[in-house]
Scaffold this motif. Structure first.
Motif, PDB file in Angstrom:
ATOM      1  N   ALA A  91       4.362 126.510  32.694  1.00  0.00           N
ATOM      2  CA  ALA A  91       4.548 125.736  33.731  1.00  0.00           C
ATOM      3  C   ALA A  91       6.113 126.129  34.324  1.00  0.00           C
ATOM      4  CB  ALA A  91       4.654 123.990  33.390  1.00  0.00           C
ATOM      5  N   PHE A  92       5.930 126.366  35.583  1.00  0.00           N
ATOM      6  CA  PHE A  92       7.086 126.502  36.720  1.00  0.00           C
ATOM      7  C   PHE A  92       7.307 125.296  37.785  1.00  0.00           C
ATOM      8  CE2 PHE A  92       8.694 130.592  35.252  1.00  0.00           C
ATOM      9  CZ  PHE A  92       7.740 130.848  34.286  1.00  0.00           C
ATOM     10  N   PRO A  93       8.460 124.927  37.979  1.00  0.00           N
ATOM     11  CA  PRO A  93       8.596 124.411  39.096  1.00  0.00           C
ATOM     12  C   PRO A  93       8.592 125.048  40.513  1.00  0.00           C
ATOM     13  CG  PRO A  93      10.560 124.674  38.322  1.00  0.00           C
ATOM     14  CD  PRO A  93       9.727 125.431  37.209  1.00  0.00           C
ATOM     15  N   LEU A  94       8.173 124.278  41.416  1.00  0.00           N
ATOM     16  CA  LEU A  94       8.019 124.926  42.838  1.00  0.00           C
ATOM     17  C   LEU A  94       9.328 124.548  43.670  1.00  0.00           C
ATOM     18  CD1 LEU A  94       5.217 124.959  42.096  1.00  0.00           C
ATOM     19  CD2 LEU A  94       4.579 124.898  44.423  1.00  0.00           C
ATOM     20  N   GLN A  95      10.110 125.728  44.156  1.00  0.00           N
ATOM     21  CA  GLN A  95      11.270 125.493  44.887  1.00  0.00           C
ATOM     22  C   GLN A  95      10.876 125.022  46.400  1.00  0.00           C
ATOM     23  OE1 GLN A  95      14.054 125.067  43.067  1.00  0.00           O
ATOM     24  NE2 GLN A  95      13.033 125.318  41.210  1.00  0.00           N
ATOM     25  N   ALA A  96      11.775 123.939  46.782  1.00  0.00           N
ATOM     26  CA  ALA A  96      12.101 123.712  48.070  1.00  0.00           C
ATOM     27  C   ALA A  96      13.174 123.490  48.771  1.00  0.00           C
ATOM     28  CB  ALA A  96      10.868 122.472  48.439  1.00  0.00           C
ATOM     29  N   PHE A 118       5.330 118.967  32.239  1.00  0.00           N
ATOM     30  CA  PHE A 118       5.881 118.544  33.532  1.00  0.00           C
ATOM     31  C   PHE A 118       7.483 118.383  33.216  1.00  0.00           C
ATOM     32  CE2 PHE A 118       5.838 116.876  37.853  1.00  0.00           C
ATOM     33  CZ  PHE A 118       6.975 115.948  37.863  1.00  0.00           C
ATOM     34  N   GLN A 119       7.998 117.466  32.299  1.00  0.00           N
ATOM     35  CA  GLN A 119       9.431 117.135  31.916  1.00  0.00           C
ATOM     36  C   GLN A 119       9.997 118.544  31.632  1.00  0.00           C
ATOM     37  OE1 GLN A 119       9.220 113.945  29.152  1.00  0.00           O
ATOM     38  NE2 GLN A 119       8.361 112.509  30.764  1.00  0.00           N
ATOM     39  N   LEU A 120       9.544 119.257  30.867  1.00  0.00           N
ATOM     40  CA  LEU A 120      10.101 120.574  30.297  1.00  0.00           C
ATOM     41  C   LEU A 120      10.276 121.517  31.590  1.00  0.00           C
ATOM     42  CD1 LEU A 120       8.364 121.213  26.794  1.00  0.00           C
ATOM     43  CD2 LEU A 120      10.765 120.157  27.333  1.00  0.00           C
ATOM     44  N   ALA A 121       9.283 122.075  32.466  1.00  0.00           N
ATOM     45  CA  ALA A 121       9.526 122.469  33.556  1.00  0.00           C
ATOM     46  C   ALA A 121      10.640 122.118  34.445  1.00  0.00           C
ATOM     47  CB  ALA A 121       8.145 122.652  34.415  1.00  0.00           C
ATOM     48  N   LEU A 122      11.017 120.757  34.627  1.00  0.00           N
ATOM     49  CA  LEU A 122      12.093 120.508  35.459  1.00  0.00           C
ATOM     50  C   LEU A 122      13.311 121.008  34.796  1.00  0.00           C
ATOM     51  CD1 LEU A 122      10.643 116.973  36.683  1.00  0.00           C
ATOM     52  CD2 LEU A 122      10.545 119.452  38.096  1.00  0.00           C
ATOM     53  N   LYS A 123      13.345 120.999  33.429  1.00  0.00           N
ATOM     54  CA  LYS A 123      14.611 121.548  32.733  1.00  0.00           C
ATOM     55  C   LYS A 123      14.688 122.672  32.552  1.00  0.00           C
ATOM     56  CE  LYS A 123      14.320 116.974  30.074  1.00  0.00           C
ATOM     57  NZ  LYS A 123      14.240 116.349  28.705  1.00  0.00           N
ATOM     58  N   GLY A 124      13.839 123.403  33.129  1.00  0.00           N
ATOM     59  CA  GLY A 124      13.879 125.030  32.863  1.00  0.00           C
ATOM     60  C   GLY A 124      13.312 125.577  31.675  1.00  0.00           C
ATOM     61  N   VAL A 125      12.319 124.760  31.005  1.00  0.00           N
ATOM     62  CA  VAL A 125      11.605 125.356  29.690  1.00  0.00           C
ATOM     63  C   VAL A 125      10.214 125.335  30.238  1.00  0.00           C
ATOM     64  CG1 VAL A 125      10.800 124.950  27.490  1.00  0.00           C
ATOM     65  CG2 VAL A 125      12.926 124.197  28.467  1.00  0.00           C
ATOM     66  N   SER A 164      16.842 123.375  48.096  1.00  0.00           N
ATOM     67  CA  SER A 164      17.646 123.099  47.018  1.00  0.00           C
ATOM     68  C   SER A 164      17.138 122.154  45.984  1.00  0.00           C
ATOM     69  CB  SER A 164      19.031 122.534  47.598  1.00  0.00           C
ATOM     70  OG  SER A 164      19.048 121.268  48.163  1.00  0.00           O
ATOM     71  N   GLY A 165      15.874 121.694  46.091  1.00  0.00           N
ATOM     72  CA  GLY A 165      15.172 120.772  45.420  1.00  0.00           C
ATOM     73  C   GLY A 165      14.102 121.296  44.756  1.00  0.00           C
ATOM     74  N   THR A 166      13.442 120.528  43.994  1.00  0.00           N
ATOM     75  CA  THR A 166      12.145 120.807  43.475  1.00  0.00           C
ATOM     76  C   THR A 166      10.981 120.064  44.205  1.00  0.00           C
ATOM     77  OG1 THR A 166      12.956 121.148  41.476  1.00  0.00           O
ATOM     78  CG2 THR A 166      10.705 120.900  41.396  1.00  0.00           C
ATOM     79  N   ALA A 167       9.892 121.021  44.642  1.00  0.00           N
ATOM     80  CA  ALA A 167       8.707 120.250  45.461  1.00  0.00           C
ATOM     81  C   ALA A 167       7.602 120.205  44.499  1.00  0.00           C
ATOM     82  CB  ALA A 167       8.168 121.144  46.406  1.00  0.00           C
TER      83      ALA A 167
END
Length: 754
Positions: free
Chosen positions: A173-178, A137-144, A180-183
């Motif tokens: 893992a990939f973040p979901l974009q909403a 979770f933490q790495l996905a928010l950092k682009g890893v 300009s932020g992350t959903a």
């Protein structure tokens, strides 16, 4: 013929024995020499052949791992884009279940919100749980987006484990974009049995003989290998070479004391997928690898011994007139030597003597074997030509992909909204996009090869660019790289325009150049100028009437107009406080205007900091007592610094009043003065609610206030910290903070020692 007949009639004694002994001795000597030659030459050939095969297997396994990892990476990436558009929870759950059913090695898929709470998951596992501390979770928010192999955090039975050993996985893992932020974050845990399937596909269900493949992580941990190696850290030369990006094979001794022939290769990722740095080693026990060579030596030895015995027996009868049959055989051998034989050529051995008949048969066998070897050589040559043709086709495909990638990059640059400019190491323009032509008015062929300082910069700035370029060529360092910088450029008509430039250093083979994207910020500068003028005008126009109003209200609240009714007195007090707050806001805005315009003056003197901090505490004590908060100064150092006393007291008062304002009743605010890394440090610590994480990036912006109910009730202009930072930076220092919500918040500034 007469001599042969005479020798036959006289029956010379010992000829058979001599011939048998001579041939036997020669056969034994030949066998020994042949065994020695095989040992000397064939061993290197066997090692080269087997080692090359092992290296090829390692490379195939690494490529297969990269391609399969890319499939999972791309699938989850595309799935995250689809899920970001779905609002229906049932549709999201169906998407997750369908993905899990499409690939048997998906052990668990889950979707969280932006805070790490699982909203949907396959089989309902962890639904509603907080997974924000999980590495993926933490790495996905950092682009890893990839997490290396690890043991399961979920129960083994829930993930399909057999109970014999904990299942292992790697995460995608990939973040979901909403907007300009992350959903949220989409994660897929892939079972490590995936790697065993790849091993089985390449090496077969039970491997092949004594060949053992190993998959090793970048830090040397064996992720997949033979019994007794998994989970252990490997430190052998083959791993170190693979870890350095090399591929090949070598012979080395492993920790179990055995010698192995080891092929190695490294994982380098596939297309857009990153790599986890896996290394593939394929080993074969050296004794097993050389077993065919030893068998060949024994066969040659026993064959030679057998042949020597046979020839010795036949030699006893060779003393009888051998000249004539040998002459015929010699003639045929000569024909073979000069290549006069055709497809149907065979030796016609004499039936007079058994030795000659055996020798003739041996000639025929050798001839047949020679023709057979020629056929095998032709087949090998055909196969080699096929492989060369295949490799050539693969190189053509690779070149086509590189060319397509270059065209794609060129199309992206041409479609960019901002001009793109390439500059070589001498400061000359090497690339010029279509958008650059539109913005600056110069055609591509007109500017290529010309210096940037001559074409795009005002004359007063040309020298600074040349100096910066010379410094980079000398030191290899430049402060302008990888960050936006504001500059003034000119177009073809000589009109100046403010721009924001992002410059990067690009290395392409043995060539290097600067890439620059230029963004016109003329409108933004005009808006900022108008905003500053508006704030300045409003501040000055409001200050005079507000001062008069505040003085009148102050006289009324002091009782100069006599005793007022309670309701009127309450309203008058509210007006008095509001007017005072407006005056503080205007003063803060005027201070910011002076700082921005460079009109503020600093009277710098070397003086101790502790008396200034104590003065700020005295000025703020009444405010703190009104909030039932006390100030505590810790004993410690007494550093000196070059400061403007009034401005530094202003900074300390602001920090102390903020700490008191956000502290609970009957709490204390600690002030510490220390020396750290040749700098004086003043820290103010409170134990209030703390600073929300989402507000950290805006802490020192103008009019910035945290969007929380307790902060809104505290009041304030949102300008104090911006002014403090400007004052501290003008002193050559830094202003920062750290916060642990609900525990402690520390604001501090550091200044160079005097």
């Amino acid at each position: 013929m007469d001599a042969i007949a005479k020798a036959h009639r006289r029956r010379l004694p010992g000829l058979g024995a001599y011939l048998a002994l001579s041939v036997a001795a020669l056969s034994v000597l030949l066998t020994a020499m042949l065994s020695l030659v095989i040992e000397r030459t064939a061993s290197d050939g066997v090692a080269t052949s087997i080692g090359s095969n092992l290296a090829e297997l390692a490379a195939q396994t690494s490529t297969r791992l990269d391609r399969n990892l890319f499939e999972r990476y791309r699938e989850i990436q595309l799935m995250s884009v689809r899920l970001s558009r779905l609002q229906d929870p049932a549709a999201v759950q169906a998407e997750l279940d369908a993905a899990k059913g499409s690939y048997r090695h998906y052990a668990w898929l889950g979707l969280t919100d932006e805070k790490g709470i699982v909203k949907a998951a396959t089989s309902g596992l962890l639904q509603g749980e907080d997974v924000s501390q999980r590495p993926w979770f933490q790495l996905a928010l950092k682009g890893v987006h990839l997490v290396d192999v690890h043991e399961a955090v979920l129960p083994a039975k829930a993930l399909g484990g057999d109970g014999a050993q904990p299942p292992r996985f790697f995460d995608v893992a990939f973040p979901l974009q909403a907007g300009s932020g992350t959903a949220g974050v989409l994660v897929a845990q892939v079972s490590w049995e995936w790697a065993r399937d790849i091993r089985q596909a390449i090496f077969g269900p039970g491997h092949r003989g004594t060949v053992d493949p190993l998959i090793v992580s970048a830090n040397g941990l064996v992720l997949l290998g033979p019994a007794g190696t998994e989970g252990h850290v490997l430190s052998v030369e083959s791993f170190r070479r693979a870890n350095a990006g090399q591929s090949g094979y070598l012979i080395e001794t492993w920790p179990d004391g055995k010698e192995y022939l080891v092929g190695y290769a490294s994982s380098g990722g596939y297309l857009s997928s990153p790599t986890l740095g896996w290394k593939v080693l394929v080993r074969e026990d050296l004794e097993s690898a050389y077993e065919p060579l030893r068998q060949l030596q024994w066969r040659v030895f026993f064959g030679g011994v057998t042949l020597a015995i046979l020839v010795s027996v036949l030699g006893w009868q060779a003393a009888r007139a051998v000249t004539r049959p040998l002459k015929d055989l010699t003639s045929m051998a000569y024909r073979l030597e000069i290549g006069a034989e055709d497809e149907g050529t065979r030796v016609q051995p004499s039936t007079a003597y058994r030795e000659v008949q055996v020798l003739g048969a041996a000639f025929n066998a050798m001839l047949a074997r020679l023709k057979e070897k020629r056929g095998e050589l032709h087949a090998l040559n055909t196969e080699l030509e096929g492989r060369v043709e295949q490799r050539t086709a693969e190189l053509r495909q690779a070149f086509s992909r590189v060319l397509a990638n270059e065209h794609r990059i060129e199309a992206i640059i041409e479609s960019a909204q901002d001009p793109f400019i390439g500059v070589d190491m001498e400061g000359r323009i090497s690339d010029w996009s279509t958008r650059a032509e539109a913005v600056f008015g110069w055609a591509r062929e007109e500017v290529l090869g010309r210096k940037v300082s001559e074409v795009l910069l005002p004359e007063r700035f040309a020298g600074s660019l040349e100096a910066a370029l010379a410094q980079f060529l000398h030191t290899g360092e430049a402060s302008m790289l990888q960050r936006p910088i504001e500059r003034v450029m000119v177009d073809r008509q000589g009109r100046e325009m403010p721009v924001e430039v992002r410059i990067a250093l690009v290395s392409s083979g043995d060539q290097r150049f600067f890439s620059a994207f230029v963004h016109d910020i003329s409108q933004r500068k005009e808006v900022e100028r108008m905003k500053d003028e508006f704030i300045s005008t409003v501040s000055h126009e409001l200050r005079t009437p507000l001062t008069a109003i505040y003085g009148s209200l102050d006289l009324l609240t002091s009782g100069m107009a006599g005793e007022l009714p309670p309701d009127a007195k309450q309203l008058l007090g509210i007006s008095h406080q509001s007017t005072e707050r407006l005056i503080r806001l205007i003063n803060d805005m005027l201070d910011l205007e002076k700082i921005a315009s460079g009109k503020i003056e600093y009277r710098m003197e070397a003086q101790p900091l502790r008396p200034l901090v104590e003065q700020a505490i005295r000025d703020t004590r009444a405010y703190g007592e009104g909030l039932r908060v006390r100030f505590v100064v810790e004993e410690g150092a007494a550093p000196r610094a070059y400061v403007d006393a009034d401005r530094l007291v202003q900074v300390c008062v602001n920090l102390l009043s903020n700490a008191a304002k956000f502290s609970p009743p009957d709490a204390s605010v600690e002030i510490a003065i220390t020396v750290h890394d040749d700098k004086a440090r003043v820290a103010v610590v409170d134990h209030g609610a703390g600073v929300p994480l989402e507000f950290h990036d805006r802490m020192f912006q103008r009019f910035a206030q945290a969007d929380a109910s307790d902060r809104r009730t505290k009041g304030g202009t949102g300008l104090g910290l911006a002014i403090c930072r400007s004052i501290v930076e003008a002193h050559g220092g830094t202003l920062g903070f750290s916060s642990e919500p609900g525990v402690r918040t520390e604001f501090f500034f550091e200044l160079p020692l005097a």
